[in-house]
Design a protein around this motif. Structure first.
Motif, PDB file in Angstrom:
ATOM      1  N   LEU A  37     -19.365  25.744  19.085  1.00  0.00           N
ATOM      2  CA  LEU A  37     -18.843  24.477  18.577  1.00  0.00           C
ATOM      3  C   LEU A  37     -19.692  23.937  17.429  1.00  0.00           C
ATOM      4  N   SER A  38     -20.996  24.167  17.471  1.00  0.00           N
ATOM      5  CA  SER A  38     -21.868  23.649  16.416  1.00  0.00           C
ATOM      6  C   SER A  38     -21.688  24.406  15.105  1.00  0.00           C
TER       7      SER A  38
ATOM      8  N   PRO B 295     -17.822  22.690  13.924  1.00  0.00           N
ATOM      9  CA  PRO B 295     -17.587  21.455  14.679  1.00  0.00           C
ATOM     10  C   PRO B 295     -16.202  20.863  14.519  1.00  0.00           C
TER      11      PRO B 295
ATOM     12  N   LEU C 240     -18.525  12.275  15.991  1.00  0.00           N
ATOM     13  CA  LEU C 240     -17.848  12.663  17.231  1.00  0.00           C
ATOM     14  C   LEU C 240     -16.333  12.681  17.056  1.00  0.00           C
TER      15      LEU C 240
ATOM     16  N   CYS D 133     -16.031  16.187  14.935  1.00  0.00           N
ATOM     17  CA  CYS D 133     -15.771  17.052  16.093  1.00  0.00           C
ATOM     18  C   CYS D 133     -14.343  16.911  16.615  1.00  0.00           C
TER      19      CYS D 133
ATOM     20  N   LEU E 233     -12.807  14.822  18.484  1.00  0.00           N
ATOM     21  CA  LEU E 233     -12.761  14.649  19.935  1.00  0.00           C
ATOM     22  C   LEU E 233     -11.445  14.030  20.409  1.00  0.00           C
TER      23      LEU E 233
ATOM     24  N   THR F 236     -20.582  17.626  25.912  1.00  0.00           N
ATOM     25  CA  THR F 236     -20.894  18.846  25.147  1.00  0.00           C
ATOM     26  C   THR F 236     -20.945  18.551  23.655  1.00  0.00           C
ATOM     27  N   TYR F 237     -19.917  17.885  23.152  1.00  0.00           N
ATOM     28  CA  TYR F 237     -19.850  17.581  21.721  1.00  0.00           C
ATOM     29  C   TYR F 237     -20.909  16.557  21.305  1.00  0.00           C
ATOM     30  N   SER F 238     -21.421  15.772  22.250  1.00  0.00           N
ATOM     31  CA  SER F 238     -22.475  14.812  21.911  1.00  0.00           C
ATOM     32  C   SER F 238     -23.686  15.517  21.312  1.00  0.00           C
TER      33      SER F 238
ATOM     34  N   VAL G  71     -23.572  18.478  19.761  1.00  0.00           N
ATOM     35  CA  VAL G  71     -23.125  19.003  18.463  1.00  0.00           C
ATOM     36  C   VAL G  71     -23.172  17.895  17.403  1.00  0.00           C
ATOM     37  N   ALA G  72     -22.668  16.717  17.755  1.00  0.00           N
ATOM     38  CA  ALA G  72     -22.626  15.599  16.806  1.00  0.00           C
ATOM     39  C   ALA G  72     -24.032  15.134  16.443  1.00  0.00           C
TER      40      ALA G  72
ATOM     41  N   TRP H  41     -20.369  19.229   7.831  1.00  0.00           N
ATOM     42  CA  TRP H  41     -19.564  19.869   8.875  1.00  0.00           C
ATOM     43  C   TRP H  41     -18.511  20.788   8.250  1.00  0.00           C
TER      44      TRP H  41
END
Length: 454
Positions: A30-31, A34, A329, A333, A335, A352-354, A356-357, A432
């Motif tokens: 994901l990173s 993103p 986020l 991402c 979300l 999880t995305y937290s 990455v963000a 990103w």
């Protein structure tokens, strides 16, 4: 597995080594992309299904997902004497997903989704250090239209309690030897936060919204405005969709005030007045098309000079970073585009995305704060080599890796950053975009390099 993943999430314990390894692979995928959909970022159907299964696992909680990152954040905090704990609330809007279960109403009664309250730790120079706490909830539909009834409840029964809980969590995670300054916008202006017991070396810096009564009989705003003018300072105002970036000149006033407790509670609950420092900054000669800055800040921080005041105003200006974090986020991402059918799965995805963000935001500002560190602090060798070859149409000619600032600008170029004289430093949005292209380029490069060696 990339070195940064092992360093950042190596303390994560999900009860099974295979789960932990799968989690690291998910964050890695994901990173790298993103803003991509989960299937696109995962690369294969097996990896995609593994991600969805992970978010649906009954054996894992969102707090377990965040724990490794929080411990890595504590390690970064240990290198700083002052830590800003910036609190803010945002909402994730899933109104269009009619089949979603577990969501609640948002600030509009016609919108549904989840509320999220985060604490972002930031250095005294404005470098994002990591997430300390994150609380997610859905408002019960039965509470819709009962605002007047909610006002009569104690703080512990209101959503306001989240600010106090987050303050407690910040104090628990940051050693007493470090000064922690809790920073909030106007939503954090309520008496219970001012009066809340704080440990040693814990202060707050809050933007006022209420024109409170003072012990002098005056109101807060008029009391501060009548104080003498103390000087000027300049701050950088960041660009957003409605304004351009600019340097703002601010006039400064500050004084000591004693605010009275709420009149409807003071006698009944035996609440005490609170002595605070009040700082008023007002922008002078603002461009006609923008709303001038006017911040009235209330703080427990000690003021001994105009330099102290300037420092505190700059600290408050870093509150903007948590808005950027929430922007990453939701827009970076994507979300709110996830269709996971239940609020519980969405909270797992958010946890999880937290990470990455945060890394996207950290990378953006690390390149500005530490431009000369080696790019291998954040990228694998094959990644920056592929990046250089793509940008410059040649193999990297030096033995020593390029520095972080150079590499971040090259990633931003892949994302559409032009790098003209007046463009300033690249922002998180072009990063990103660039990272998604870099992933495709570097994977191909890595594959070709392995073929050569065989």
């Amino acid at each position: 597995m990339e070195q940064w993943i092992l360093k950042e999430l190596g303390r994560t314990d999900l009860g099974d080594k295979r789960r932990t390894k799968r989690f690291m692979e998910i964050v890695s995928n994901l990173s790298k992309s993103p803003s991509a959909t989960v299937p696109t970022a995962s690369g294969t159907w097996a990896a995609t299904k593994a991600t969805y299964d992970f978010w649906d696992s009954p054996y894992i909680k969102p707090s377990m997902i965040r724990q490794g990152h929080i411990e890595a954040t504590q390690e970064r905090i240990s290198q700083h004497q002052v830590v800003l704990a910036i609190q803010d609330t945002t909402e994730l809007n899933y109104t269009k997903q009619k089949a979603l279960s577990g969501a609640g109403y948002l600030d509009s009664k016609y919108a549904t989704g989840l509320k999220v309250h985060s604490v972002l730790s930031v250095s005294s120079k404005g470098l994002p250090l990591g997430i300390l706490d994150q609380y997610v909830w859905a408002r019960e539909i039965e509470e819709l239209g009962k605002a007047e009834q909610r006002k009569k409840r104690t703080t512990a029964q209101k959503e306001s309690q989240r600010w106090l809980d987050a303050l407690t969590k910040s104090e628990q995670l940051i050693p007493e030897s470090k000064k922690v300054v809790t920073i909030t916008d106007r939503e954090g202006d309520f008496y219970d936060l001012f009066a809340y017991p704080r440990r040693l070396n814990s202060e707050f810096l809050i933007r006022a919204s209420q024109n409170r009564c003072l012990d002098s009989g005056e109101k807060l705003w008029s009391g501060v405005e009548s104080s003498s003018h103390q000087g000027h300072m300049t701050v950088e105002v960041k660009r957003n969709p409605t304004r351009k970036a600019r340097r703002a000149t601010l006039s400064i006033r500050y004084t000591t005030v004693t605010i009275q407790p709420p009149q409807n509670r003071g006698k009944k609950e035996q609440l005490a007045p609170q002595e605070l420092q009040a700082i008023l900054v007002t922008e002078e000669d603002a461009p006609p098309e923008v709303e001038p800055i006017q911040w009235l800040l209330l703080t427990t921080l000690e003021i001994n000079s105009i330099e102290d005041v300037e420092q505190y105003v700059r600290w408050y200006s870093y509150r903007w970073l948590i808005e950027r974090y929430h922007y990453v986020l939701k827009s970076g991402c994507r979300l709110e585009q996830l269709q996971l059918k239940t609020a519980q799965r969405l909270e797992m995805a958010l946890a999880t995305y937290s990470i990455v963000a945060w890394r996207l935001l950290w990378l953006t500002y690390l390149a500005r704060h530490c431009p000369d560190v080696s790019c291998e602090e954040v990228l694998e060798s094959y990644e920056w080599q592929a990046l250089y070859a793509t940008i410059h149409k040649q193999i990297y000619p030096h033995q020593k890796p390029p520095n972080l600032s150079q590499v971040v600008r090259w990633i931003a170029q892949l994302g559409g950053f032009l790098g003209r004289k007046g463009d300033g430093e690249p922002g998180v949005k072009v990063l990103w975009r660039g990272l998604r292209r870099l992933d495709d380029i570097s994977e191909t490069w890595h594959f070709c390099q392995e073929l050569e060696h065989h």
